[in-house]
Scaffold this active site. Structure first.
Site, PDB file in Angstrom:
ATOM      1  N   GLY A  55       4.721  -9.430   8.869  1.00 47.80           N
ATOM      2  CA  GLY A  55       3.724 -10.229   8.158  1.00 47.80           C
ATOM      3  C   GLY A  55       2.500 -10.380   9.032  1.00 47.80           C
ATOM      4  O   GLY A  55       2.556 -10.117  10.231  1.00 47.80           O
ATOM      5  N   CYS A  82       9.270  -6.950  13.338  1.00 48.71           N
ATOM      6  CA  CYS A  82       7.913  -7.329  13.737  1.00 48.71           C
ATOM      7  C   CYS A  82       7.718  -8.855  13.654  1.00 48.71           C
ATOM      8  O   CYS A  82       8.319  -9.582  14.417  1.00 48.71           O
ATOM      9  CB  CYS A  82       6.893  -6.549  12.904  1.00 48.71           C
ATOM     10  SG  CYS A  82       5.271  -6.540  13.663  1.00 48.71           S
ATOM     11  N   TYR A  83       6.931  -9.365  12.698  1.00 51.98           N
ATOM     12  CA  TYR A  83       6.784 -10.820  12.618  1.00 51.98           C
ATOM     13  C   TYR A  83       8.149 -11.484  12.465  1.00 51.98           C
ATOM     14  O   TYR A  83       8.401 -12.554  13.032  1.00 51.98           O
ATOM     15  CB  TYR A  83       5.868 -11.223  11.445  1.00 51.98           C
ATOM     16  CG  TYR A  83       5.759 -12.734  11.318  1.00 51.98           C
ATOM     17  CD1 TYR A  83       4.894 -13.450  12.128  1.00 51.98           C
ATOM     18  CD2 TYR A  83       6.568 -13.441  10.423  1.00 51.98           C
ATOM     19  CE1 TYR A  83       4.824 -14.834  12.058  1.00 51.98           C
ATOM     20  CE2 TYR A  83       6.510 -14.819  10.347  1.00 51.98           C
ATOM     21  CZ  TYR A  83       5.631 -15.515  11.160  1.00 51.98           C
ATOM     22  OH  TYR A  83       5.566 -16.882  11.093  1.00 51.98           O
ATOM     23  N   HIS A 167       8.363  -0.810  13.228  1.00 50.72           N
ATOM     24  CA  HIS A 167       8.685  -0.791  11.793  1.00 50.72           C
ATOM     25  C   HIS A 167       9.656   0.346  11.467  1.00 50.72           C
ATOM     26  O   HIS A 167       9.235   1.494  11.325  1.00 50.72           O
ATOM     27  CB  HIS A 167       7.397  -0.630  10.975  1.00 50.72           C
ATOM     28  CG  HIS A 167       6.579  -1.873  10.977  1.00 50.72           C
ATOM     29  ND1 HIS A 167       6.757  -2.879  10.058  1.00 50.72           N
ATOM     30  CD2 HIS A 167       5.613  -2.300  11.824  1.00 50.72           C
ATOM     31  CE1 HIS A 167       5.930  -3.872  10.326  1.00 50.72           C
ATOM     32  NE2 HIS A 167       5.215  -3.551  11.394  1.00 50.72           N
ATOM     33  N   GLU A 169      11.013   0.943   8.730  1.00 51.48           N
ATOM     34  CA  GLU A 169      10.927   1.334   7.318  1.00 51.48           C
ATOM     35  C   GLU A 169       9.897   2.433   7.049  1.00 51.48           C
ATOM     36  O   GLU A 169       9.931   3.064   6.007  1.00 51.48           O
ATOM     37  CB  GLU A 169      10.618   0.103   6.445  1.00 51.48           C
ATOM     38  CG  GLU A 169       9.227  -0.510   6.627  1.00 51.48           C
ATOM     39  CD  GLU A 169       9.125  -1.489   7.791  1.00 51.48           C
ATOM     40  OE1 GLU A 169       9.955  -1.398   8.721  1.00 51.48           O
ATOM     41  OE2 GLU A 169       8.200  -2.321   7.796  1.00 51.48           O
ATOM     42  N   ASP A 225       8.950   5.569 -17.618  1.00 56.91           N
ATOM     43  CA  ASP A 225       9.643   4.277 -17.677  1.00 56.91           C
ATOM     44  C   ASP A 225      10.151   3.953 -19.082  1.00 56.91           C
ATOM     45  O   ASP A 225      11.302   3.552 -19.247  1.00 56.91           O
ATOM     46  CB  ASP A 225       8.722   3.161 -17.166  1.00 56.91           C
ATOM     47  CG  ASP A 225       8.287   3.410 -15.729  1.00 56.91           C
ATOM     48  OD1 ASP A 225       8.957   4.205 -15.037  1.00 56.91           O
ATOM     49  OD2 ASP A 225       7.277   2.828 -15.300  1.00 56.91           O
ATOM     50  N   LYS A 367      10.757   3.160  -8.658  1.00 53.52           N
ATOM     51  CA  LYS A 367      10.450   4.362  -9.448  1.00 53.52           C
ATOM     52  C   LYS A 367      11.409   5.523  -9.152  1.00 53.52           C
ATOM     53  O   LYS A 367      11.852   6.220 -10.062  1.00 53.52           O
ATOM     54  CB  LYS A 367       9.013   4.797  -9.161  1.00 53.52           C
ATOM     55  CG  LYS A 367       8.459   5.810 -10.123  1.00 53.52           C
ATOM     56  CD  LYS A 367       7.912   5.118 -11.347  1.00 53.52           C
ATOM     57  CE  LYS A 367       7.325   6.090 -12.338  1.00 53.52           C
ATOM     58  NZ  LYS A 367       6.650   5.360 -13.426  1.00 53.52           N
TER      59      LYS A 367
END
Ligand code: XMP
Length: 520
Positions: A55, A82-83, A167, A169, A225, A367
């Site tokens: 964040g 991180c944060y 990070h 991710e 979708d 998605k």
């Protein structure tokens, strides 16, 4: 049966959704909650562990987001990123040094001790932080260091509390997915059971429970979708579902026939196909202003949908193809929301004064999960993997007046572009050795001008087609695709030779911003 789950608490990171996606990629279900979500909402998920996202705040800010008490009370494992790591340190009485200098970009970490999360040796990671950990909280040990972060990863194995300064991710941390897998599977003990099969089984059970023996209506547009949502609901309730497809004459070449064929023949859905082409053309006649076109198309759709729905008899439910990013973005922490949100006036939306209960079978899916489910349900891969297409369809790509003749030219030019891109392997984005190739979206546009040309001995005064092709991850920003000249040359020459009344082709070389992807 409910899948094992992980709760990700979002402290406003631009990567929070990515954390959730990565965890889902290792087949563990997870949900994203703003950090200050009510305890009951989060605990309801019965998580096996918590991930605290990064964040923009510093733990020393007066209004810095806090780790909620219940996270510690549950006794479950926690991974701070991180944060999230800094907040963990600060809360557990370690020391975070505030710093005005950011460490941003690729770094190398060196593993110092054997640990449950990070492999030994050195590896590349992505850093993006200002503050850093100066003193470990009690009972923690340092797992890894980098040049600028003496404590780049840490943990307290006894309590199952971990922190990483980098990070895991993002794709710039190649070993990041394995770190997340180790945390959720090895440390938290979550079973990796979130597969397309289990997603379908879970959704089907949920839809059946919601709908009972009620009647369900769905509007199929041919988009990914709405198609997958309709197929899923059909899988759950069979003939209790009525699907309506309104052919507005604004789809691409062969597309409306393909939608009808897919749903009726492949999926076995009772699809009511309405040929409303003339009605739309009449309504659009003489209209050149982009917003007016959008409004007319949206309104006309609602009228026709209402009319047809009435004919089909009373229904209690309406299928909507809402997906997880839409849900997350509308509840993200304010700071993150401001940076992310972009709304589109969507055609095919819900008639406002019709009273339906919504069925949203994709509400918890990203998605890529929607696409995998679609494939598993037997939808053709051209439909499942197709590029985004705006709700108002070709009307926003036919600048100036929308007429049947101009739409035919546009469709023919577009089909040539798509065919050639596909043949050359440029119809989708590929990543090769860190280089992005191909297109995230590519289409042709009919310009509202004519230009002089020469064909044989004749002077011509005909239409101009523009090619728009972009690379992008999120469609909020985009760059024009560096397509090979030979490919552009082939497309251009085929369009002017094969599409009557077009004598010029141009290539759009503008990024977004300042331009947008569509021209209207
Ligand atoms: P822009 O043109 O704003 O488009 O850069 C970003 C993405 O959104 C799509 N788009 C739309 N999608 N209804 C939609 O459902 C619309 O009115 C609409 N306008 C643009 C566009 O194709 C691109 O992928």
């Amino acid at each position: 049966m409910r899948p094992d789950a992980i709760a990700v608490l979002d402290f406003g990171s631009q990567y929070a959704q990515l954390v959730a996606r990565r965890v889902r990629e290792v087949a563990v279900y997870c949900e994203l909650f703003p950090w200050d979500t009510q305890e009951e909402r989060v605990i309801e998920l019965r998580p096996k562990g918590f991930i605290l996202s990064g964040g923009p705040a510093s733990v020393y800010d007066s209004e810095a987001p806090q780790i909620p008490d219940y996270v510690f009370r549950t006794g479950l494992p926690v991974l701070g990123i991180c944060y999230g790591m800094q907040a963990l340190t600060h809360t557990l009485s370690g020391r975070v040094a505030s710093s005005s200098e950011r460490e941003y970009g690729i770094a190398t970490i060196e593993t110092l001790t054997e640990n449950p999360l990070i492999l030994g040796g050195e590896q590349q990671v992505w850093m993006s932080h200002g503050d850093r950990i100066e003193d470990l909280p009690d009972h923690f040990i340092t797992f890894a260091r980098s040049e600028n972060s003496p404590i780049a990863a840490m943990g307290d194995m006894e309590r199952g509390y971990f922190g990483v300064q980098f990070h895991p991710e993002v794709s710039h941390t190649p070993g990041g997915k394995e770190i997340l897998r180790r945390f959720v599977v090895d440390v938290c003990g979550a079973t990796a059971s979130w597969t397309p099969e289990s997603i379908i089984a879970e959704s089907v059970a949920r839809v059946r429970m919601q709908v009972g023996d009620g009647k369900v209506l769905s509007a199929v547009s041919g988009g990914v979708d709405s198609s997958v949502a309709t197929a899923l609901v059909h899988h759950a309730v069979g003939d209790q579902l009525n699907a309506i497809f309104v052919d507005n004459g604004l789809l691409r070449k062969q597309e409306s026939a393909e939608v009808v064929r897919t749903f009726r023949n492949v999926m076995g859905v009772e699809l009511v196909a309405i040929d409303a082409v003339e009605e739309f053309m009449k309504a659009l006649s003489g209209i050149t202003e982009p917003e007016k076109k959008r409004n007319i198309i949206g309104e006309r759709f609602i009228r026709i949908f209402e009319r047809e729905a009435q004919q089909l008899g009373a229904a209690n439910f309406l299928v909507q193809g809402t997906i997880y990013p839409d849900v997350v973005e509308s509840s993200a922490p304010e700071r993150a929301k401001a940076a992310r949100i972009k709304t589109h006036h969507n055609v095919g939306g819900l008639p406002e004064d019709m009273s339906f209960e919504l069925v949203e079978p994709l509400r918890y899916l990203f998605k890529d999960e929607v696409r995998k489910v679609g494939e598993k349900l037997g939808l053709p891969s051209e439909l499942v993997w197709r590029q985004p297409f705006p709700g108002p369809g070709l009307a926003v790509r036919c600048l100036g007046e929308v007429t049947p003749a101009r739409l035919t030219r546009l469709r023919d030019a577009d089909a040539i572009l798509t065919y050639e891109l596909e043949k050359a392997g440029f119809l989708h984005l590929n990543r090769q050795n860190g280089e992005v190739q191909g297109t995230a979206q590519a289409f042709t546009v009919m310009l509202p001008v004519r230009s002089v040309g020469v064909m044989g001995d004749q002077r011509t005064y005909e239409e101009v087609v523009a090619i728009r092709a972009v690379t992008t991850e999120d469609f909020m920003t985009a760059d024009w695709a560096r397509l090979p000249y030979e490919l552009l040359a082939r497309v251009s020459s085929r369009i002017v030779n094969e599409v009557p009344n077009v004598n010029r082709v141009v290539y759009d070389i503008t990024s977004k911003p300042p331009a947008t992807i569509e021209w209207e």
